[in-house]
Motif scaffolding. Structure first.
Motif, PDB file in Angstrom:
ATOM      1  N   LEU A  30       0.864  -1.194   0.000  1.00 57.05           N
ATOM      2  CA  LEU A  30       0.000   0.000   0.000  1.00 57.05           C
ATOM      3  C   LEU A  30       0.893   1.233   0.000  1.00 57.05           C
ATOM      4  N   HIS A  31       0.339   2.342  -0.507  1.00 56.65           N
ATOM      5  CA  HIS A  31       1.142   3.575  -0.532  1.00 56.65           C
ATOM      6  C   HIS A  31       0.491   4.673   0.300  1.00 56.65           C
ATOM      7  N   GLY A  32       1.169   5.796   0.421  1.00 56.06           N
ATOM      8  CA  GLY A  32       0.689   6.906   1.245  1.00 56.06           C
ATOM      9  C   GLY A  32      -0.595   7.522   0.705  1.00 56.06           C
ATOM     10  N   SER A  33      -1.262   8.288   1.564  1.00 54.93           N
ATOM     11  CA  SER A  33      -2.548   8.862   1.158  1.00 54.93           C
ATOM     12  C   SER A  33      -2.914  10.000   2.115  1.00 54.93           C
ATOM     13  N   THR A  34      -3.794  10.869   1.637  1.00 55.41           N
ATOM     14  CA  THR A  34      -4.404  11.863   2.527  1.00 55.41           C
ATOM     15  C   THR A  34      -5.897  11.605   2.490  1.00 55.41           C
ATOM     16  N   TYR A  35      -6.498  11.440   3.640  1.00 55.61           N
ATOM     17  CA  TYR A  35      -7.884  10.974   3.664  1.00 55.61           C
ATOM     18  C   TYR A  35      -8.662  11.648   4.786  1.00 55.61           C
ATOM     19  N   ALA A  36      -9.900  12.063   4.486  1.00 51.07           N
ATOM     20  CA  ALA A  36     -10.744  12.682   5.526  1.00 51.07           C
ATOM     21  C   ALA A  36     -11.844  11.715   5.956  1.00 51.07           C
ATOM     22  N   ILE A  37     -11.982  11.548   7.249  1.00 50.33           N
ATOM     23  CA  ILE A  37     -12.962  10.608   7.817  1.00 50.33           C
ATOM     24  C   ILE A  37     -14.391  11.186   7.704  1.00 50.33           C
ATOM     25  N   ILE A  38     -15.346  10.301   7.491  1.00 54.15           N
ATOM     26  CA  ILE A  38     -16.766  10.728   7.379  1.00 54.15           C
ATOM     27  C   ILE A  38     -17.281  11.268   8.720  1.00 54.15           C
ATOM     28  N   PRO A  39     -18.384  12.039   8.663  1.00 53.29           N
ATOM     29  CA  PRO A  39     -18.972  12.547   9.910  1.00 53.29           C
ATOM     30  C   PRO A  39     -19.559  11.416  10.763  1.00 53.29           C
ATOM     31  N   ASP A  40     -19.637  11.663  12.037  1.00 49.87           N
ATOM     32  CA  ASP A  40     -20.073  10.645  12.995  1.00 49.87           C
ATOM     33  C   ASP A  40     -21.601  10.550  13.055  1.00 49.87           C
ATOM     34  N   GLN A  41     -22.086   9.424  12.585  1.00 44.70           N
ATOM     35  CA  GLN A  41     -23.527   9.152  12.548  1.00 44.70           C
ATOM     36  C   GLN A  41     -24.121   9.166  13.964  1.00 44.70           C
ATOM     37  N   ILE A  42     -23.394   8.635  14.921  1.00 46.24           N
ATOM     38  CA  ILE A  42     -23.966   8.487  16.267  1.00 46.24           C
ATOM     39  C   ILE A  42     -23.882   9.809  17.035  1.00 46.24           C
ATOM     40  N   GLU A  43     -22.784  10.564  16.836  1.00 46.70           N
ATOM     41  CA  GLU A  43     -22.738  11.882  17.483  1.00 46.70           C
ATOM     42  C   GLU A  43     -23.896  12.729  16.947  1.00 46.70           C
ATOM     43  N   ALA A  44     -24.086  12.697  15.624  1.00 45.38           N
ATOM     44  CA  ALA A  44     -25.179  13.469  15.015  1.00 45.38           C
ATOM     45  C   ALA A  44     -26.521  13.017  15.575  1.00 45.38           C
ATOM     46  N   GLY A  45     -26.717  11.697  15.613  1.00 46.40           N
ATOM     47  CA  GLY A  45     -27.983  11.153  16.114  1.00 46.40           C
ATOM     48  C   GLY A  45     -28.249  11.563  17.551  1.00 46.40           C
ATOM     49  N   THR A  46     -27.196  11.640  18.340  1.00 49.28           N
ATOM     50  CA  THR A  46     -27.356  12.004  19.761  1.00 49.28           C
ATOM     51  C   THR A  46     -27.887  13.440  19.887  1.00 49.28           C
ATOM     52  N   TYR A  47     -27.327  14.364  19.093  1.00 53.48           N
ATOM     53  CA  TYR A  47     -27.817  15.755  19.158  1.00 53.48           C
ATOM     54  C   TYR A  47     -29.220  15.884  18.554  1.00 53.48           C
ATOM     55  N   MET A  48     -29.511  15.047  17.552  1.00 48.66           N
ATOM     56  CA  MET A  48     -30.876  15.062  16.986  1.00 48.66           C
ATOM     57  C   MET A  48     -31.866  14.621  18.064  1.00 48.66           C
ATOM     58  N   MET A  49     -31.472  13.599  18.801  1.00 50.48           N
ATOM     59  CA  MET A  49     -32.340  13.091  19.864  1.00 50.48           C
ATOM     60  C   MET A  49     -32.457  14.125  20.989  1.00 50.48           C
ATOM     61  N   ALA A  50     -31.409  14.927  21.171  1.00 51.88           N
ATOM     62  CA  ALA A  50     -31.452  15.966  22.214  1.00 51.88           C
ATOM     63  C   ALA A  50     -32.585  16.950  21.940  1.00 51.88           C
ATOM     64  N   ALA A  51     -32.818  17.229  20.653  1.00 47.43           N
ATOM     65  CA  ALA A  51     -33.918  18.138  20.303  1.00 47.43           C
ATOM     66  C   ALA A  51     -35.244  17.517  20.713  1.00 47.43           C
ATOM     67  N   ALA A  52     -35.388  16.210  20.435  1.00 46.84           N
ATOM     68  CA  ALA A  52     -36.643  15.526  20.772  1.00 46.84           C
ATOM     69  C   ALA A  52     -36.848  15.493  22.290  1.00 46.84           C
ATOM     70  N   ILE A  53     -35.791  15.155  23.014  1.00 49.97           N
ATOM     71  CA  ILE A  53     -35.908  14.932  24.462  1.00 49.97           C
ATOM     72  C   ILE A  53     -36.172  16.232  25.225  1.00 49.97           C
ATOM     73  N   THR A  54     -35.609  17.343  24.725  1.00 50.99           N
ATOM     74  CA  THR A  54     -35.783  18.613  25.445  1.00 50.99           C
ATOM     75  C   THR A  54     -36.818  19.516  24.772  1.00 50.99           C
ATOM     76  N   ASN A  55     -37.557  18.978  23.805  1.00 49.84           N
ATOM     77  CA  ASN A  55     -38.502  19.791  23.021  1.00 49.84           C
ATOM     78  C   ASN A  55     -37.802  21.044  22.476  1.00 49.84           C
ATOM     79  N   GLY A  56     -36.651  20.787  21.871  1.00 51.01           N
ATOM     80  CA  GLY A  56     -35.846  21.896  21.348  1.00 51.01           C
ATOM     81  C   GLY A  56     -35.891  21.970  19.837  1.00 51.01           C
ATOM     82  N   ASN A  57     -34.827  22.549  19.282  1.00 52.98           N
ATOM     83  CA  ASN A  57     -34.753  22.749  17.833  1.00 52.98           C
ATOM     84  C   ASN A  57     -33.263  22.767  17.475  1.00 52.98           C
ATOM     85  N   VAL A  58     -32.766  21.626  17.010  1.00 56.75           N
ATOM     86  CA  VAL A  58     -31.316  21.489  16.818  1.00 56.75           C
ATOM     87  C   VAL A  58     -31.015  21.147  15.363  1.00 56.75           C
TER      88      VAL A  58
END
Ligand code: UD1
Length: 432
Positions: free
Chosen positions: A223-251
């Motif tokens: 294998l050879h060298g590379s520059t690579y960006a990791i995808i966004p975190d599905q679970i971190e995102a889901g946690t903040y989405m759920m925070a809106a539901a749990i606190t009756n907020g808007n996130v």
């Protein structure tokens, strides 16, 4: 002792930027040692688990250079050891990715048995079955170490008896440097499987089919060298989405791939929240009365087990009876006892939790039993009108970067405190 002090009762409102996916980063950091060229990884979340992985790379002779908070350069040309050991490594489950990475690179690996969250048995038999099929001999040796050694790795046809994220990624890593073709059937399809495959391909590997249940790999010599960006975190995102539901907020969660969040968005809509998707963000608008529903955790694209506790917290505030069925891990309801202290009405029967919705939570001192459940308890405390504490936050820090800071930016009254004095100061500041 470090804990979160929380004065709940306010809706969370605003925007939050989501970081790189922890579970993708852990595999990709291990895979980065498979080349002797320099690899640059971007969008690495700055959380405890990724720090441990980077320290482990250094401990076997790799060089790690931090370019900025989320970018690392890894030079594994001087790796001289195949034993990944130590107390920190033992505590994170992802240390097992060094088995696949080192087996591929050096035909030999020895790693302390995985730890991570105590959410069930979590065997590694499928990882070992895959290595064996590629020609390796595995041995469980003293001090909880697993050793895998091959004279030569040869491509093979491997059927996974269970759908497993870890084994799919581990075997994929070893197979990219095996001679010939490997087929992994009944492979996991999570977004981080695709991310690892894309990263390996960016280093010259030949992996096809990641994201489906059949992955086809043609081995390459190096294998050879590379520059690579990791995808966004599905679970971190889901946690903040759920925070809106749990606190009756808007996130609004920003810098996400909405397709990865579909099962979470669908359930949020089902319980009465408004979910608005755009190209790279998702907005969740809460409701004053959440609707009951049922969920069953399943491998991707099903509802993720890592979102089960956060969803259960939302359902505990719904208008009726919900059933949450956990089908991935057998011990993932340990947070229920803590939620009961907050006034929730939940009865666990086998792998299901029967939840009777209550109108509100009451504040309480609670203890995080594991990473995702810990985050879920923080969200419950943010919804409870009054002063709560969440202890054992070391679990939460394994996977959430700047958790209190990000919640504060959404209006949450939360602080990390390290002493009785700091705790009282927080309490006093709130009261005054
Ligand atoms: C990974 C994630 C974790 C997530 C889980 C499921 C990391 C570091 N952790 O864990 O956050 O909750 O995926 O999405 O990425 N199994 C076997 N034999 C094996 C391996 C697994 O029977 O060799 C079983 C497990 O006990 C479990 C199921 O397969 O019941 C799924 O486990 P797996 O997908 O491997 O989870 P992890 O990779 O441990």
């Amino acid at each position: 002792m470090e804990q979160y002090a929380i004065h709940g009762g306010q809706p969370l409102i605003g925007e939050v930027e989501i970081g790189g996916a922890k579970n993708a980063a852990l595999a990709i950091l291990a895979a980065a040692i498979m080349t002797d060229d320099v690899v640059t990884i971007e969008n690495v979340p700055d959380v405890r688990d990724t720090k441990v992985m980077l320290e482990a790379i250094e401990s076997i002779g790799g060089r790690v250079e931090h370019i900025d908070r989320h970018t690392v350069k890894i030079d594994a040309s001087k790796i001289n050891d195949f034993i990944v050991d130590g107390e920190a490594v033992k505590k994170i489950r992802a240390s097992y990715y060094f088995l696949g990475a080192l087996l591929g690179k050096k035909n030999k690996a020895c790693v302390v048995l995985p730890g991570g969250c105590n959410i069930g048995q979590r065997p590694i038999d499928m990882h070992l079955k895959g290595f064996r099929a590629l020609g390796a001999k595995n041995e469980i040796i003293g001090n909880g170490r697993v050793e895998t050694v091959a004279e030569k790795l040869t491509g093979a046809h491997i059927y996974m008896d269970v759908v497993t994220v870890g084994a799919t990624m581990n075997v994929m890593m070893a197979a990219v440097l095996a001679e010939g073709k490997t087929i992994i059937e009944n492979a996991a399809k999570e977004p981080h499987i695709v991310d690892l495959a894309n990263f390996l391909n960016s280093m010259g590997a030949k992996v096809k089919g990641a994201g489906t249940d059949v992955i086809r790999i043609t081995g390459v010599e190096s294998l050879h060298g590379s520059t690579y960006a990791i995808i966004p975190d599905q679970i971190e995102a889901g946690t903040y989405m759920m925070a809106a539901a749990i606190t009756n907020g808007n996130v609004t969660v920003k810098n996400v791939i909405p397709r990865h969040l579909e099962s979470i968005s669908a359930k949020l809509s089902e319980i009465g929240c408004k979910v608005i998707e755009s190209d790279d963000s998702v907005q969740v608008i809460g409701t004053s009365q959440l609707t009951r529903t049922h969920i069953k955790t399943l491998p991707y694209p099903g509802f993720p087990t890592d979102m089960q506790p956060q969803m259960a917290v939302a359902l505990a505030l719904s208008d009726g009876t919900s059933i949450v069925t956990e089908s991935i891990f057998e011990n993932r309801f340990k947070y229920v006892g803590e939620l009961l202290k907050m006034g929730a009405d939940i009865n666990v029967q086998g792998n299901s939790a029967i939840i009777e919705g209550v109108s509100c939570f009451k504040p309480a001192p609670v203890v995080a039993p594991d990473l995702r459940a810990g985050a879920a308890l923080v969200l419950a405390a943010l919804a409870a009108d009054g002063f709560s504490t969440v202890e054992d936050i070391r679990f939460i820090e394994r996977g959430y970067e700047d958790f209190p800071e990000k919640l504060r930016a959404l209006g949450g009254n939360i602080s990390k405190v390290d002493s009785e004095e700091e705790l009282n100061r927080f309490k006093f500041r709130v009261v005054s």
